[in-house]
Motif scaffolding. Structure first.
Motif, PDB file in Angstrom:
ATOM      1  N   LEU A  23      43.517 -49.322  -9.519  1.00  0.00           N
ATOM      2  CA  LEU A  23      42.249 -50.028  -9.657  1.00  0.00           C
ATOM      3  C   LEU A  23      41.150 -49.085 -10.123  1.00  0.00           C
ATOM      4  O   LEU A  23      40.364 -49.415 -11.025  1.00  0.00           O
ATOM      5  N   ARG A  24      41.066 -47.908  -9.518  1.00  0.00           N
ATOM      6  CA  ARG A  24      40.006 -46.973  -9.871  1.00  0.00           C
ATOM      7  C   ARG A  24      40.130 -46.517 -11.325  1.00  0.00           C
ATOM      8  O   ARG A  24      39.136 -46.391 -12.043  1.00  0.00           O
ATOM      9  N   LEU A  25      41.348 -46.269 -11.768  1.00  0.00           N
ATOM     10  CA  LEU A  25      41.535 -45.874 -13.165  1.00  0.00           C
ATOM     11  C   LEU A  25      41.177 -47.015 -14.103  1.00  0.00           C
ATOM     12  O   LEU A  25      40.524 -46.805 -15.140  1.00  0.00           O
ATOM     13  N   SER A  26      41.587 -48.213 -13.751  1.00  0.00           N
ATOM     14  CA  SER A  26      41.264 -49.365 -14.583  1.00  0.00           C
ATOM     15  C   SER A  26      39.758 -49.575 -14.669  1.00  0.00           C
ATOM     16  O   SER A  26      39.206 -49.816 -15.753  1.00  0.00           O
ATOM     17  N   GLN A  27      39.068 -49.460 -13.552  1.00  0.00           N
ATOM     18  CA  GLN A  27      37.612 -49.635 -13.541  1.00  0.00           C
ATOM     19  C   GLN A  27      36.903 -48.554 -14.337  1.00  0.00           C
ATOM     20  O   GLN A  27      35.806 -48.776 -14.865  1.00  0.00           O
ATOM     21  N   ALA A  28      37.512 -47.385 -14.444  1.00  0.00           N
ATOM     22  CA  ALA A  28      36.925 -46.270 -15.199  1.00  0.00           C
ATOM     23  C   ALA A  28      37.287 -46.319 -16.677  1.00  0.00           C
ATOM     24  O   ALA A  28      36.943 -45.397 -17.434  1.00  0.00           O
ATOM     25  N   GLY A  29      37.977 -47.360 -17.109  1.00  0.00           N
ATOM     26  CA  GLY A  29      38.338 -47.496 -18.507  1.00  0.00           C
ATOM     27  C   GLY A  29      39.606 -46.772 -18.899  1.00  0.00           C
ATOM     28  O   GLY A  29      39.921 -46.675 -20.092  1.00  0.00           O
ATOM     29  N   ARG A  30      40.348 -46.254 -17.915  1.00  0.00           N
ATOM     30  CA  ARG A  30      41.635 -45.640 -18.194  1.00  0.00           C
ATOM     31  C   ARG A  30      42.730 -46.702 -18.141  1.00  0.00           C
ATOM     32  O   ARG A  30      42.486 -47.851 -17.769  1.00  0.00           O
ATOM     33  N   SER A  31      43.950 -46.305 -18.484  1.00  0.00           N
ATOM     34  CA  SER A  31      45.039 -47.282 -18.616  1.00  0.00           C
ATOM     35  C   SER A  31      46.205 -46.909 -17.698  1.00  0.00           C
ATOM     36  O   SER A  31      47.111 -46.199 -18.119  1.00  0.00           O
ATOM     37  N   PRO A  32      46.193 -47.381 -16.457  1.00  0.00           N
ATOM     38  CA  PRO A  32      47.339 -47.153 -15.561  1.00  0.00           C
ATOM     39  C   PRO A  32      48.458 -48.142 -15.856  1.00  0.00           C
ATOM     40  O   PRO A  32      48.215 -49.253 -16.340  1.00  0.00           O
ATOM     41  N   TYR A  33      49.694 -47.732 -15.545  1.00  0.00           N
ATOM     42  CA  TYR A  33      50.843 -48.598 -15.843  1.00  0.00           C
ATOM     43  C   TYR A  33      51.948 -48.339 -14.836  1.00  0.00           C
ATOM     44  O   TYR A  33      52.386 -47.204 -14.642  1.00  0.00           O
ATOM     45  N   PHE A  34      52.387 -49.414 -14.187  1.00  0.00           N
ATOM     46  CA  PHE A  34      53.535 -49.374 -13.288  1.00  0.00           C
ATOM     47  C   PHE A  34      54.722 -49.880 -14.085  1.00  0.00           C
ATOM     48  O   PHE A  34      54.759 -51.048 -14.484  1.00  0.00           O
ATOM     49  N   CYS A  35      55.715 -49.010 -14.346  1.00  0.00           N
ATOM     50  CA  CYS A  35      56.703 -49.305 -15.387  1.00  0.00           C
ATOM     51  C   CYS A  35      58.024 -49.874 -14.876  1.00  0.00           C
ATOM     52  O   CYS A  35      58.962 -50.023 -15.650  1.00  0.00           O
ATOM     53  N   ASN A  36      58.127 -50.224 -13.596  1.00  0.00           N
ATOM     54  CA  ASN A  36      59.367 -50.795 -13.074  1.00  0.00           C
ATOM     55  C   ASN A  36      59.520 -52.262 -13.468  1.00  0.00           C
ATOM     56  O   ASN A  36      58.562 -53.039 -13.373  1.00  0.00           O
ATOM     57  N   ALA A  37      60.719 -52.633 -13.871  1.00  0.00           N
ATOM     58  CA  ALA A  37      61.043 -54.040 -14.129  1.00  0.00           C
ATOM     59  C   ALA A  37      61.672 -54.662 -12.887  1.00  0.00           C
ATOM     60  O   ALA A  37      62.365 -53.983 -12.113  1.00  0.00           O
ATOM     61  N   TYR A  38      61.434 -55.961 -12.693  1.00  0.00           N
ATOM     62  CA  TYR A  38      61.975 -56.700 -11.554  1.00  0.00           C
ATOM     63  C   TYR A  38      62.786 -57.893 -12.049  1.00  0.00           C
ATOM     64  O   TYR A  38      62.379 -58.573 -12.997  1.00  0.00           O
ATOM     65  N   PRO A  39      63.894 -58.201 -11.382  1.00  0.00           N
ATOM     66  CA  PRO A  39      64.696 -59.367 -11.774  1.00  0.00           C
ATOM     67  C   PRO A  39      64.043 -60.660 -11.290  1.00  0.00           C
ATOM     68  O   PRO A  39      63.184 -60.652 -10.407  1.00  0.00           O
ATOM     69  N   GLN A  40      64.494 -61.777 -11.837  1.00  0.00           N
ATOM     70  CA  GLN A  40      63.908 -63.069 -11.492  1.00  0.00           C
ATOM     71  C   GLN A  40      64.061 -63.376 -10.007  1.00  0.00           C
ATOM     72  O   GLN A  40      63.168 -63.980  -9.404  1.00  0.00           O
ATOM     73  N   ARG A  41      65.140 -62.946  -9.394  1.00  0.00           N
ATOM     74  CA  ARG A  41      65.328 -63.248  -7.968  1.00  0.00           C
ATOM     75  C   ARG A  41      64.241 -62.616  -7.107  1.00  0.00           C
ATOM     76  O   ARG A  41      63.907 -63.155  -6.051  1.00  0.00           O
ATOM     77  N   TYR A  42      63.692 -61.498  -7.549  1.00  0.00           N
ATOM     78  CA  TYR A  42      62.586 -60.868  -6.819  1.00  0.00           C
ATOM     79  C   TYR A  42      61.359 -61.772  -6.848  1.00  0.00           C
ATOM     80  O   TYR A  42      60.726 -62.027  -5.808  1.00  0.00           O
ATOM     81  N   PHE A  43      61.014 -62.269  -8.030  1.00  0.00           N
ATOM     82  CA  PHE A  43      59.849 -63.156  -8.152  1.00  0.00           C
ATOM     83  C   PHE A  43      60.076 -64.453  -7.381  1.00  0.00           C
ATOM     84  O   PHE A  43      59.146 -64.993  -6.773  1.00  0.00           O
ATOM     85  N   ASP A  44      61.309 -64.954  -7.382  1.00  0.00           N
ATOM     86  CA  ASP A  44      61.612 -66.183  -6.629  1.00  0.00           C
ATOM     87  C   ASP A  44      61.408 -65.963  -5.136  1.00  0.00           C
ATOM     88  O   ASP A  44      60.856 -66.825  -4.439  1.00  0.00           O
ATOM     89  N   ALA A  45      61.836 -64.803  -4.646  1.00  0.00           N
ATOM     90  CA  ALA A  45      61.679 -64.512  -3.209  1.00  0.00           C
ATOM     91  C   ALA A  45      60.205 -64.368  -2.833  1.00  0.00           C
ATOM     92  O   ALA A  45      59.777 -64.834  -1.771  1.00  0.00           O
ATOM     93  N   ILE A  46      59.410 -63.780  -3.701  1.00  0.00           N
ATOM     94  CA  ILE A  46      57.970 -63.666  -3.450  1.00  0.00           C
ATOM     95  C   ILE A  46      57.340 -65.055  -3.411  1.00  0.00           C
ATOM     96  O   ILE A  46      56.549 -65.386  -2.508  1.00  0.00           O
TER      97      ILE A  46
END
Length: 332
Positions: free
Chosen positions: A126-149
């Motif tokens: 959040l702090r990097l994004s608010q400062a105009g920087r570009s943070p990135y979380f690069c892990n991919a998740y399968p559909q079953r993960y989103f379904d469980a959420i």
């Protein structure tokens, strides 16, 4: 590779951008120099051994500076009695605030409302994004993960929660195929063998290291979470851990073959000990593993003693002022 992955990997790299790449190994401490219980006490990791001038990733090595790396035993206990836990350890790493001290306890595995509030305000994403920087979380998740959420059967752990708070949508199979994401096992083999994606892209460990560098092209801060180490520790699976660290060693070698070390700081760290002692399957009180590689590593290594020290270092490296609100009594 699928065509999308090839196009992504062929994108030109921004040669002027300063970057931080954080490789998060869940549940990895510095333990005894005993190969019977500690998978990191063996000699099966040529890249790591070369970086450390032949020394091992064990407690007896202590703090070490070589021509290529800084090894830093990192306090995960945070001044709070009990075994360190994932939610408070990860929240501390992500915010620069001593979350265990803030709560008065070690807590986990996933953040509760108290820790989510901390991440809502202080997350490095959040702090990097608010400062105009570009943070990135690069892990991919399968559909079953989103379904469980969606069904309420699973809560986001601290790292994906912090990325979402900053406005990033979690990455999917489509992103994996397009070369915008990596699987947590970085080779993609698990997506084919365990998750039911027979066409998932497959990398050798070295190729995965190259792929991580290529996908980092548009970003200032890239966070890659490797959580299998904690599961292997809980299973007390020493042989499985050795095999994983051998793959990780080759993955790191691949990254180092292509990364611009003059402008990139690589942080390898963890939230608590576990897999370094495969005699019992529980978290340990050992210091967490930290390695710094690349740009300004010696200068920043001097500022690290505990998990609360990483967020300020990342902000400084990327030229973002640290907010006064994070310099509080709750910071280690």
């Amino acid at each position: 590779y699928p065509p999308g992955a090839i196009r992504a990997m062929m994108q030109p790299m921004d040669s002027e951008r300063r970057r931080v790449i954080l490789l998060f190994l869940d549940g990895v401490g510095l333990g005894e120099d005993d190969p019977a219980i500690n998978p990191l006490a063996g000699d099966a990791y040529p890249t790591l051994r070369a970086l450390l001038d032949g020394r091992r990733l064990v407690a007896q090595t202590g703090r070490l500076s070589t021509a290529d790396a800084e090894l830093i035993p990192t306090d995960a206990a945070l001044g709070v009695p009990g075994r360190p836990q994932s939610a408070t350890g990860q929240a501390t790493l992500l915010t620069g605030v001593n979350a265990a001290q803030h709560l008065g306890e070690h807590y986990g595995p996933r953040p509760d409302a108290r820790l989510r509030a901390l991440l809502d305000e202080h997350s490095i994403f959040l702090r990097l994004s608010q400062a105009g920087r570009s943070p990135y979380f690069c892990n991919a998740y399968p559909q079953r993960y989103f379904d469980a959420i969606r069904r309420g059967r699973r809560l986001l752990s601290a790292i994906p929660y912090a990325a979402v708070v900053a406005g990033q949508a979690l990455l999917t199979y489509e992103d994996l195929c397009a070369g915008r994401a990596l699987s947590a096992d970085f080779t993609g083999e698990g997506w084919r063998s365990e998750l039911g994606y027979p066409d998932a892209p497959i990398y050798s460990p070295r190729e995965a290291g190259h792929a991580l560098w290529r996908l980092s092209a548009p970003y200032d801060f890239v966070f890659f979470e490797l959580w299998q180490t904690d599961l292997l520790g809980h299973a007390a699976d020493r042989q499985g851990a050795i095999a994983f660290f051998q793959r990780f060693d080759a993955f790191l070698a691949g990254l180092l073959e292509v990364v611009d070390l003059a402008r990139t700081l690589i942080i390898v760290t963890s939230d608590h000990g576990n897999v370094e002692d495969c005699s019992h399957g529980k978290h340990t009180a050992n210091p967490a593993l930290t390695l710094l590689l690349g740009a300004e590593r010696q200068m920043h290594a001097a500022s690290i003693s505990g998990l609360a020290d990483f967020a300020p270092i990342i902000l400084r490296f990327l030229g973002v002022p640290e907010p006064e609100t994070t310099r509080s009594p709750g910071k280690a």
